[in-house]
Design an enzyme around this catalytic site. Sequence first.
Site, PDB file in Angstrom:
ATOM      1  N   ASP A 284       7.933 -10.405  17.425  1.00  0.00           N
ATOM      2  CA  ASP A 284       6.673 -10.653  16.737  1.00  0.00           C
ATOM      3  C   ASP A 284       5.581  -9.894  17.478  1.00  0.00           C
ATOM      4  O   ASP A 284       5.196 -10.261  18.595  1.00  0.00           O
ATOM      5  CB  ASP A 284       6.379 -12.157  16.734  1.00  0.00           C
ATOM      6  CG  ASP A 284       5.084 -12.519  16.019  1.00  0.00           C
ATOM      7  OD1 ASP A 284       4.314 -11.604  15.653  1.00  0.00           O
ATOM      8  OD2 ASP A 284       4.829 -13.729  15.834  1.00  0.00           O
TER       9      ASP A 284
ATOM     10  N   SER B 237      -5.503   1.510   5.866  1.00  0.00           N
ATOM     11  CA  SER B 237      -5.402   1.369   4.411  1.00  0.00           C
ATOM     12  C   SER B 237      -6.677   1.884   3.768  1.00  0.00           C
ATOM     13  O   SER B 237      -7.746   1.874   4.395  1.00  0.00           O
ATOM     14  CB  SER B 237      -5.202  -0.111   4.050  1.00  0.00           C
ATOM     15  OG  SER B 237      -5.302  -0.314   2.646  1.00  0.00           O
TER      16      SER B 237
ATOM     17  N   TYR C 265      -8.243  -9.257   4.485  1.00  0.00           N
ATOM     18  CA  TYR C 265      -7.301  -8.151   4.716  1.00  0.00           C
ATOM     19  C   TYR C 265      -8.068  -6.835   4.847  1.00  0.00           C
ATOM     20  O   TYR C 265      -7.811  -6.046   5.766  1.00  0.00           O
ATOM     21  CB  TYR C 265      -6.302  -8.064   3.559  1.00  0.00           C
ATOM     22  CG  TYR C 265      -5.429  -6.833   3.625  1.00  0.00           C
ATOM     23  CD1 TYR C 265      -4.313  -6.785   4.447  1.00  0.00           C
ATOM     24  CD2 TYR C 265      -5.731  -5.700   2.855  1.00  0.00           C
ATOM     25  CE1 TYR C 265      -3.518  -5.641   4.518  1.00  0.00           C
ATOM     26  CE2 TYR C 265      -4.944  -4.557   2.918  1.00  0.00           C
ATOM     27  CZ  TYR C 265      -3.842  -4.538   3.757  1.00  0.00           C
ATOM     28  OH  TYR C 265      -3.067  -3.402   3.820  1.00  0.00           O
TER      29      TYR C 265
ATOM     30  N   LYS D 155      -8.306  -3.872   8.124  1.00  0.00           N
ATOM     31  CA  LYS D 155      -8.048  -2.437   8.046  1.00  0.00           C
ATOM     32  C   LYS D 155      -9.284  -1.627   8.434  1.00  0.00           C
ATOM     33  O   LYS D 155      -9.161  -0.527   8.991  1.00  0.00           O
ATOM     34  CB  LYS D 155      -7.557  -2.073   6.645  1.00  0.00           C
ATOM     35  CG  LYS D 155      -6.191  -2.689   6.324  1.00  0.00           C
ATOM     36  CD  LYS D 155      -5.142  -2.369   7.391  1.00  0.00           C
ATOM     37  CE  LYS D 155      -3.760  -2.887   7.043  1.00  0.00           C
ATOM     38  NZ  LYS D 155      -2.753  -2.522   8.056  1.00  0.00           N
TER      39      LYS D 155
END
Length: 251
Positions: free
Chosen positions: A62, A142, A155, A159
């Site tokens: 992880d 992204s 999210y 990014k």
Amino acid sequence: MRLDGKVAIVTGGGSGFGEGIARRFAGEGAAVIVNDISRDGGERVAGGIVQDGGRALFVQSDVSKSEGVGVLVEAAIRAFGQIDCMVNNAGVTHRNQPLTEVSEAEFDRVFAVNVKAIYHAAIHCVPQFRRLGGGNFINIASTAGLRPRPGLTWYNSTKGAVITMTKSMAVELAADQIRVNCLCPVAGETPLLPSFMGRDDAETRERFLATIPLGRFSTPADIANAALWLASDEAEFITGIAMEVDGGRSV
């Protein structure tokens, strides 16, 4: 063989963009540590590379935890003697929904995997890169960090952080001949796509595709080809960039 003699770690390498990058790097001569939290996916990808004549080792961990990244670096040194490239690809998202409906646990997990993992990578990889006289980070950001969509606020924020971290790392580490770049893919055919869209149906897909001038989602091959160039000596003078691999989405 554009990566002959190089050793790379690819996090989140058991599917999607990470799988594409791991396979492409191995095909160009790199030895690859394939990391994933999923044993099934990671073993499948690493096993496929070895079956095709390449060098790969699966390491389950992880990367949101320091020890999870530490074991990857240790495995690379033990198995292949060095590390030349760290691809921080592992990522998660929350479902497309109003920002106030995302739970605190989801928020923490998204930031831990998408952002804090890069901090851990720096802590563990930079000393190794300095010892070897240089190295290469490739962070997967992204278009969400450049042209965010509603419903993915937290999210998107991770990014944006990846892009800023990349540029700051690049400047700070340049004296050590450590290059740091990131890729900004548009939404792709990966396991995360349904969460990005909120629901996976023809109408929603058409709405997303309408924002991409070249008219299709990204593929793992698209991202892998861009990552290959950044990892190769052809890009030895490139650092601090956020390369859009997005079919024109960010224009």
